[in-house]
Design a protein around this motif. Structure first.
Motif, PDB file in Angstrom:
ATOM      1  N   ARG A  91       0.821  -1.217   0.000  1.00  0.00           N
ATOM      2  CA  ARG A  91       0.000   0.000   0.000  1.00  0.00           C
ATOM      3  C   ARG A  91       0.848   1.257   0.000  1.00  0.00           C
ATOM      4  O   ARG A  91       0.313   2.363  -0.043  1.00  0.00           O
ATOM      5  CB  ARG A  91      -0.885   0.038   1.244  1.00  0.00           C
ATOM      6  N   GLU A 117     -12.270   0.574   4.109  1.00  0.00           N
ATOM      7  CA  GLU A 117     -11.125   1.105   3.377  1.00  0.00           C
ATOM      8  C   GLU A 117     -11.525   1.607   2.000  1.00  0.00           C
ATOM      9  O   GLU A 117     -10.945   2.549   1.474  1.00  0.00           O
ATOM     10  CB  GLU A 117     -10.064   0.007   3.251  1.00  0.00           C
ATOM     11  N   ASN A 118     -12.494   0.949   1.393  1.00  0.00           N
ATOM     12  CA  ASN A 118     -12.894   1.276   0.026  1.00  0.00           C
ATOM     13  C   ASN A 118     -14.418   1.259  -0.035  1.00  0.00           C
ATOM     14  O   ASN A 118     -15.034   0.226  -0.267  1.00  0.00           O
ATOM     15  CB  ASN A 118     -12.278   0.214  -0.914  1.00  0.00           C
ATOM     16  N   ARG A 137      -7.721  -4.151  11.514  1.00  0.00           N
ATOM     17  CA  ARG A 137      -7.269  -4.885  10.323  1.00  0.00           C
ATOM     18  C   ARG A 137      -7.726  -6.338  10.378  1.00  0.00           C
ATOM     19  O   ARG A 137      -7.596  -6.995  11.408  1.00  0.00           O
ATOM     20  CB  ARG A 137      -5.747  -4.795  10.216  1.00  0.00           C
TER      21      ARG A 137
END
Ligand SMILES: Cc1cc2nc3c(=O)[nH]c(=O)nc-3n(C[C@H](O)[C@H](O)[C@H](O)COP(=O)(O)OP(=O)(O)OC[C@H]3O[C@@H](n4cnc5c(N)ncnc54)[C@H](O)[C@@H]3O)c2cc1C
Ligand code: FES
Ligand code: FES
Lengths: 285, 169
Positions: free
Chosen positions: A77, B129-130, B68
Motif C-alpha cells: 500500500r 477502506e474502500n 485490520r
C-alpha cells in the motif's frame, strides 16, 4: 512453550542467546500451520512485532529500509515504494488473502525457506540486502545468500533479520514479477519469475532474472541476463531468455506441476516478465 | 497425576492478557500456545468466530485487530495484549444490525452460517477502506473467506447493496 514480546532488538538478542531452542516469528502464517502439522514447539516464541524498527518502512539516503516483521500489506500500500519497485510489490502482494497480508512479513517469507516464496525473486533481482542481528552485533548479507535449501537458511540459531535494505532503482529501471498458479488467488506458485531491467532508449543496459519454485531455492539465471544486456528485446533475445530460464530449472514433480510443465512455464514467464519490466523502465510503472 | 494437580499446574503456566474486545476492556487467562480463536471462544465466551480449518485458508475465524482483518486461528492469544479486537458480536449497534448483517439476511447470503461472521468482518474491513468497491475488488477482497453452501454471488450482491446503503447513510 513461552511467549515473549521484546520491544527492542537488544532485548530480542538476549532472549535468543539465553534460551537455546527459541524461535522468532512475525505473522506466524507459516509457523502456526507448521506447528499444527506436528513440528516441534520452540522453547520460547519471540514475537518481533513489538519492536518498532522491525515494523517500519522508510526511505532516505538513497535506499529503502523495510522492517523484517512489517505486514506485507503496509509495503504494497506504500505508493512511493510500489512506484519504484512494482515487481517487489507484485510479489509481496500475491501472498495469500487480505487476512494473511495483514500479518505476513518479508522476513518470514524469506526465512521460511520455501522455494515458492513470492516476495523473494524480485528482492533478489533488486539486489536487496538483509541486515541480520546476532548475539555479537549485526551483519549485512545479500538476500540471495540467506536461503540455502528448502526450509534451510544461513542464519545461526540466535540470529534474526532486523530489516531489508534496497538501493533506489537507477533511472529508467523497471521490474516485474509473474507467477503461475492453478487458481486465480490463494495458491502456491508453480513457477515465479522476476525480471529487472535498466534501459538506455531501446537498449537494455542492465538485467536481473530470478526464478522461484523451480529449484531448491530461488535461482538467478545469468545466461538470460547475458542475453538481455545490449539487446533491444527482439524476438531472438526473448527466445534466448526463455531457453536460458528453462535450462536453469531443476524443479520437483508434484500435483501442482510436472517437471516438464514447470520447465516450459518458467521460460514463458521469464520472457513475459522481461517485456513488462522493459515497458516500466521506459514508461514508468 | 490427579486431575486437581494437573489443573493447578495448568493454572500456573497461564498468562494474563488485557485487551479491548468490541469496545469493552477484557482480561482473560490463557496458555501461550493457545490461539486467539480458542481464547475468544473458550475463555472470553465469544463464539462468533468459527474454526473451519485452523490454517489460515477459510477465513471463518476472521476478526479485526486494531481495525485490520486477520485470521484469529493464526494469532497466539498473548499477542492480543493491549490490542483492540472486533468480533462479529461487536458489529450490531445494540438492537440495530449493521447494514452488512441486514443485507446478508435480506439477500439470503447465508445457509449454514459457519462462514458468515468471517465474511461480515472481511466485508466490513473492505468497505471501511474502500466504500465503493467494484465487483472484482469485492471478489479479491473476500478471497480469504470460503463458503461451502451459499455460492458467492449472493454474498457479493449483499456487500454491494450494503455499500450503497452505507454511502447513503
Ligand atoms: C492461507 C495462506 C496463503 C499463503 N499464500 C502464500 C502465497 O501465495 N505466497 C507465498 O509466498 N506465501 C504464502 N503463504 C505463506 C506465508 O504467508 C508467507 O510465507 C509469509 O510471508 C510468512 O511471513 P510470516 O511473518 O507470517 O512468517 P512466520 O510464520 O512468522 O515465520 C516463518 C518462518 O520464518 C522465521 N522468521 C520470521 N521472521 C524472521 C526474521 N525476521 N528473522 C529470521 N527468521 C524469521 C520464523 O522463525 C519461521 O521459521 C500463505 C500462507 C497461508 C496461511
Ligand atoms: S479457521 Fe482460521 S482461516 Fe480457517
Ligand atoms: S453458509 Fe455454510 S459455509 Fe457459507
Amino acid at each position: 512453550m513461552k511467549y515473549a514480546a521484546p520491544t527492542t532488538v537488544d532485548e530480542a538478542r538476549s532472549l535468543l542467546a539465553d534460551n537455546p531452542g527459541s524461535r522468532v516469528f512475525a505473522g506466524a502464517t507459516d509457523l502456526i500451520p507448521q506447528m499444527r502439522s506436528g513440528r516441534p514447539e520452540p522453547a520460547v516464541l519471540v514475537d518481533l512485532k513489538r519492536i518498532d524498527q522491525l515494523m517500519a518502512v522508510s526511505h532516505g539516503e538513497g535506499k529503502w529500509t523495510i522492517g523484517a516483521a512489517t505486514p506485507t500489506a503496509d509495503l504494497t500500500r506504500n505508493g512511493a515504494f510500489s512506484g519504484m519497485f512494482p515487481g517487489i510489490s507484485e510479489g509481496a502482494g500475491l501472498i495469500g488473502s487480505d487476512q494473511i497480508q495483514n500479518r505476513s512479513s518479508l522476513g518470514g517469507n524469506l526465512c521460511n525457506g520455501s522455494p515458492a516464496a513470492d516476495s523473494v525473486p524480485a528482492l533478489i533481482a533488486a539486489d536487496a540486502r538483509a541486515v541480520i542481528a546476532s548475539s555479537d552485533g549485526t551483519r549485512t548479507v545479500a538476500v540471495a545468500e540467506v536461503v540455502t535449501g528448502p526450509g534451510q537458511t544461513s542464519l545461526a540459531d540466535d540470529e534474526f533479520i532486523v530489516e531489508f535494505e534496497i538501493d533506489d532503482a537507477p533511472a529508467n529501471t523497471g521490474d516485474a514479477y509473474l507467477r503461475m498458479i492453478p487458481r486465480t488467488e490463494m495458491d502456491i506458485a508453480v513457477v515465479g519469475a522476476a525480471v529487472r531491467l535498466t534501459m538506455d532508449g531501446d537498449t537494455v543496459t542492465d538485467a536481473s532474472v530470478v526464478l522461484g519454485a523451480v529449484a531448491p531455492t530461488a535461482v538467478r539465471v545469468p545466461d538470460a541476463e547475458a542475453a538481455l544486456v545490449g539487446s533491444r528485446l527482439d524476438d531472438d533475445t526473448l527466445a534466448a531468455v526463455s531457453a536460458a530460464a528453462s535450462a536453469a530449472c531443476n524443479p520437483i514433480d508434484d500435483k501442482r506441476g510436472t517437471i516438464e510443465y514447470r520447465t516450459q512455464v518458467a521460460g514463458v514467464l521469464a520472457k513475459r516478465a522481461a517485456v513488462i519490466a522493459a515497458d516500466r523502465a521506459q514508461n514508468g510503472a | 497425576m490427579s486431575l486437581g494437580k494437573e489443573m493447578s499446574l495448568k493454572k500456573m503456566s497461564r498468562t494474563h492478557v488485557n485487551c479491548t474486545i468490541n469496545g469493552d476492556e477484557v482480561d482473560f487467562l490463557t496458555t501461550d500456545a493457545t490461539s486467539l480463536l480458542d481464547a475468544l471462544r473458550d475463555e472470553v465466551g465469544l463464539t462468533g468466530a468459527k474454526e473451519g480449518c485452523g490454517t489460515g485458508d477459510c477465513g471463518a475465524c476472521s476478526v479485526l485487530v486494531d481495525g485490520r482483518i486477520q485470521c484469529s486461528c493464526l494469532i497466539f492469544a498473548p499477542e492480543a495484549e493491549g490490542r483492540h479486537i472486533t468480533t462479529v458480536e461487536g458489529m450490531a449497534d445494540g438492537e440495530h444490525l449493521h447494514p452488512l448483517q441486514q443485507t446478508f439476511l435480506e439477500g439470503a447470503a447465508l445457509q449454514c452460517g459457519i462462514c458468515t461472521p468471517g465474511f461480515l468482518l472481511a466485508a466490513k474491513a473492505l468497505l471501511d477502506e474502500n466504500p465503493a468497491p467494484t465487483e472484482t475488488e469485492i471478489r479479491y477482497g473476500l478471497a480469504g473467506n470460503l463458503c461451502r453452501c451459499t455460492g458467492y454471488d449472493k454474498i457479493i450482491r449483499a456487500v454491494q447493496e450494503a455499500a450503497v446503503q452505507l454511502k447513503g447513510a
